[in-house]
Design a protein around this motif. Sequence first.
Motif, PDB file in Angstrom:
ATOM      1  N   GLY A   1       0.823  -1.210   0.000  1.00 23.05           N
ATOM      2  CA  GLY A   1       0.000   0.000   0.000  1.00 23.05           C
ATOM      3  C   GLY A   1       0.855   1.257   0.000  1.00 23.05           C
ATOM      4  O   GLY A   1       0.591   2.217  -0.738  1.00 23.05           O
ATOM      5  N   ALA A   2       1.908   1.284   0.804  1.00 21.02           N
ATOM      6  CA  ALA A   2       2.790   2.447   0.878  1.00 21.02           C
ATOM      7  C   ALA A   2       3.552   2.649  -0.427  1.00 21.02           C
ATOM      8  O   ALA A   2       3.702   3.783  -0.898  1.00 21.02           O
ATOM      9  N   VAL A   3       4.021   1.566  -1.038  1.00 18.39           N
ATOM     10  CA  VAL A   3       4.742   1.677  -2.310  1.00 18.39           C
ATOM     11  C   VAL A   3       3.815   2.215  -3.401  1.00 18.39           C
ATOM     12  O   VAL A   3       4.202   3.096  -4.180  1.00 18.39           O
ATOM     13  N   VAL A   4       2.588   1.717  -3.466  1.00 20.22           N
ATOM     14  CA  VAL A   4       1.636   2.196  -4.479  1.00 20.22           C
ATOM     15  C   VAL A   4       1.359   3.682  -4.279  1.00 20.22           C
ATOM     16  O   VAL A   4       1.385   4.466  -5.237  1.00 20.22           O
ATOM     17  N   VAL A   5       1.119   4.099  -3.041  1.00 17.21           N
ATOM     18  CA  VAL A   5       0.874   5.524  -2.770  1.00 17.21           C
ATOM     19  C   VAL A   5       2.120   6.339  -3.104  1.00 17.21           C
ATOM     20  O   VAL A   5       2.028   7.434  -3.672  1.00 17.21           O
ATOM     21  N   GLY A   6       3.301   5.813  -2.790  1.00 18.36           N
ATOM     22  CA  GLY A   6       4.547   6.498  -3.123  1.00 18.36           C
ATOM     23  C   GLY A   6       4.716   6.698  -4.615  1.00 18.36           C
ATOM     24  O   GLY A   6       5.124   7.769  -5.074  1.00 18.36           O
ATOM     25  N   LEU A   7       4.380   5.677  -5.389  1.00 17.00           N
ATOM     26  CA  LEU A   7       4.468   5.804  -6.848  1.00 17.00           C
ATOM     27  C   LEU A   7       3.439   6.791  -7.386  1.00 17.00           C
ATOM     28  O   LEU A   7       3.735   7.582  -8.289  1.00 17.00           O
ATOM     29  N   LEU A   8       2.219   6.755  -6.831  1.00 17.74           N
ATOM     30  CA  LEU A   8       1.201   7.711  -7.253  1.00 17.74           C
ATOM     31  C   LEU A   8       1.627   9.140  -6.929  1.00 17.74           C
ATOM     32  O   LEU A   8       1.436  10.065  -7.732  1.00 17.74           O
ATOM     33  N   ALA A   9       2.253   9.328  -5.771  1.00 20.95           N
ATOM     34  CA  ALA A   9       2.735  10.656  -5.397  1.00 20.95           C
ATOM     35  C   ALA A   9       3.930  11.068  -6.261  1.00 20.95           C
ATOM     36  O   ALA A   9       4.056  12.236  -6.645  1.00 20.95           O
ATOM     37  N   LEU A  10       4.789  10.137  -6.594  1.00 25.58           N
ATOM     38  CA  LEU A  10       5.951  10.421  -7.429  1.00 25.58           C
ATOM     39  C   LEU A  10       5.539  10.943  -8.803  1.00 25.58           C
ATOM     40  O   LEU A  10       6.145  11.867  -9.340  1.00 25.58           O
ATOM     41  N   PHE A  11       4.500  10.353  -9.363  1.00 21.45           N
ATOM     42  CA  PHE A  11       4.021  10.770 -10.685  1.00 21.45           C
ATOM     43  C   PHE A  11       3.024  11.923 -10.612  1.00 21.45           C
ATOM     44  O   PHE A  11       2.454  12.313 -11.625  1.00 21.45           O
ATOM     45  N   GLY A  12       2.803  12.451  -9.418  1.00 21.22           N
ATOM     46  CA  GLY A  12       1.949  13.621  -9.257  1.00 21.22           C
ATOM     47  C   GLY A  12       0.463  13.339  -9.357  1.00 21.22           C
ATOM     48  O   GLY A  12      -0.334  14.263  -9.512  1.00 21.22           O
ATOM     49  N   LEU A  13       0.067  12.079  -9.249  1.00 23.72           N
ATOM     50  CA  LEU A  13      -1.348  11.727  -9.352  1.00 23.72           C
ATOM     51  C   LEU A  13      -2.091  11.963  -8.042  1.00 23.72           C
ATOM     52  O   LEU A  13      -3.308  12.125  -8.048  1.00 23.72           O
ATOM     53  N   VAL A  14      -1.368  11.987  -6.926  1.00 25.39           N
ATOM     54  CA  VAL A  14      -1.964  12.220  -5.615  1.00 25.39           C
ATOM     55  C   VAL A  14      -1.074  13.215  -4.886  1.00 25.39           C
ATOM     56  O   VAL A  14       0.111  12.950  -4.671  1.00 25.39           O
ATOM     57  N   THR A  15      -1.644  14.347  -4.498  1.00 31.46           N
ATOM     58  CA  THR A  15      -0.836  15.366  -3.831  1.00 31.46           C
ATOM     59  C   THR A  15      -1.282  15.632  -2.397  1.00 31.46           C
ATOM     60  O   THR A  15      -0.478  15.965  -1.552  1.00 31.46           O
ATOM     61  N   SER A  16      -2.538  15.465  -2.107  1.00 33.03           N
ATOM     62  CA  SER A  16      -3.077  15.756  -0.781  1.00 33.03           C
ATOM     63  C   SER A  16      -2.697  14.655   0.206  1.00 33.03           C
ATOM     64  O   SER A  16      -2.852  13.456  -0.081  1.00 33.03           O
ATOM     65  N   LEU A  17      -2.208  15.052   1.385  1.00 36.74           N
ATOM     66  CA  LEU A  17      -1.856  14.077   2.422  1.00 36.74           C
ATOM     67  C   LEU A  17      -3.072  13.270   2.858  1.00 36.74           C
ATOM     68  O   LEU A  17      -2.984  12.058   3.079  1.00 36.74           O
ATOM     69  N   THR A  18      -4.219  13.909   2.935  1.00 35.49           N
ATOM     70  CA  THR A  18      -5.445  13.200   3.319  1.00 35.49           C
ATOM     71  C   THR A  18      -5.773  12.103   2.310  1.00 35.49           C
ATOM     72  O   THR A  18      -6.077  10.965   2.685  1.00 35.49           O
ATOM     73  N   THR A  19      -5.667  12.423   1.040  1.00 32.00           N
ATOM     74  CA  THR A  19      -5.932  11.426  -0.009  1.00 32.00           C
ATOM     75  C   THR A  19      -4.900  10.308   0.045  1.00 32.00           C
ATOM     76  O   THR A  19      -5.239   9.130  -0.126  1.00 32.00           O
ATOM     77  N   GLN A  20      -3.652  10.660   0.279  1.00 30.94           N
ATOM     78  CA  GLN A  20      -2.599   9.646   0.378  1.00 30.94           C
ATOM     79  C   GLN A  20      -2.874   8.688   1.531  1.00 30.94           C
ATOM     80  O   GLN A  20      -2.732   7.469   1.371  1.00 30.94           O
ATOM     81  N   LEU A  21      -3.269   9.217   2.671  1.00 33.87           N
ATOM     82  CA  LEU A  21      -3.569   8.364   3.827  1.00 33.87           C
ATOM     83  C   LEU A  21      -4.761   7.452   3.563  1.00 33.87           C
ATOM     84  O   LEU A  21      -4.749   6.270   3.918  1.00 33.87           O
ATOM     85  N   TRP A  22      -5.808   7.994   2.941  1.00 33.33           N
ATOM     86  CA  TRP A  22      -6.975   7.176   2.605  1.00 33.33           C
ATOM     87  C   TRP A  22      -6.599   6.067   1.622  1.00 33.33           C
ATOM     88  O   TRP A  22      -6.987   4.911   1.797  1.00 33.33           O
ATOM     89  N   LEU A  23      -5.854   6.423   0.584  1.00 32.52           N
ATOM     90  CA  LEU A  23      -5.439   5.417  -0.406  1.00 32.52           C
ATOM     91  C   LEU A  23      -4.553   4.348   0.240  1.00 32.52           C
ATOM     92  O   LEU A  23      -4.697   3.163  -0.050  1.00 32.52           O
ATOM     93  N   PHE A  24      -3.651   4.778   1.108  1.00 32.45           N
ATOM     94  CA  PHE A  24      -2.791   3.826   1.804  1.00 32.45           C
ATOM     95  C   PHE A  24      -3.637   2.813   2.583  1.00 32.45           C
ATOM     96  O   PHE A  24      -3.430   1.607   2.488  1.00 32.45           O
ATOM     97  N   GLY A  25      -4.595   3.299   3.333  1.00 38.32           N
ATOM     98  CA  GLY A  25      -5.451   2.412   4.123  1.00 38.32           C
ATOM     99  C   GLY A  25      -6.276   1.480   3.255  1.00 38.32           C
ATOM    100  O   GLY A  25      -6.346   0.271   3.504  1.00 38.32           O
ATOM    101  N   ILE A  26      -6.881   2.029   2.226  1.00 44.57           N
ATOM    102  CA  ILE A  26      -7.752   1.220   1.361  1.00 44.57           C
ATOM    103  C   ILE A  26      -6.949   0.173   0.595  1.00 44.57           C
ATOM    104  O   ILE A  26      -7.319  -1.008   0.560  1.00 44.57           O
TER     105      ILE A  26
END
Length: 151
Positions: A37-62
Amino acid sequence: MFAELFTDSALWLLLGFLLIISELFVTGLVAVFFGIGAVVVGLLALFGLVTSLTTQLWLFGIISLLSLFAARRRFQRWLRGSVGDAASGQMSSGERGNRVTVLADFVDGAGPVQLRGTKWDAESTEPLKAGDSAWVQGNRGIVLIVSTTRP
């Protein structure tokens, strides 16, 4: 400069890899899914697809929970295999009665057999020759007890 090294994506990727590596030391087969989950969120953040910390935390959990519940049982069976009763020296009931192929002539009642593609040491009171078929009657530790009669 220090803050530039630790971007959101770098922190998520570092956390993910640490969680995956921690699975080697604490083998509950849970941390690896949170690592995924953390790696997927990290890759999404790296490519600029997810910028909000709240969204990152939700995606990580889901993502972590979905992967955990969807794949844990499958990976657990694959990684750990079935377990016999070690205390009594008995193998799981699933092994007893399986057909094996004798790989080489038995010498002094012992020789190699193949069970489901894996080579095992085996013992038998019967003279077995290479190519013979036999059936698992039980085990003595990690040595199979085989016979030409079906159990």
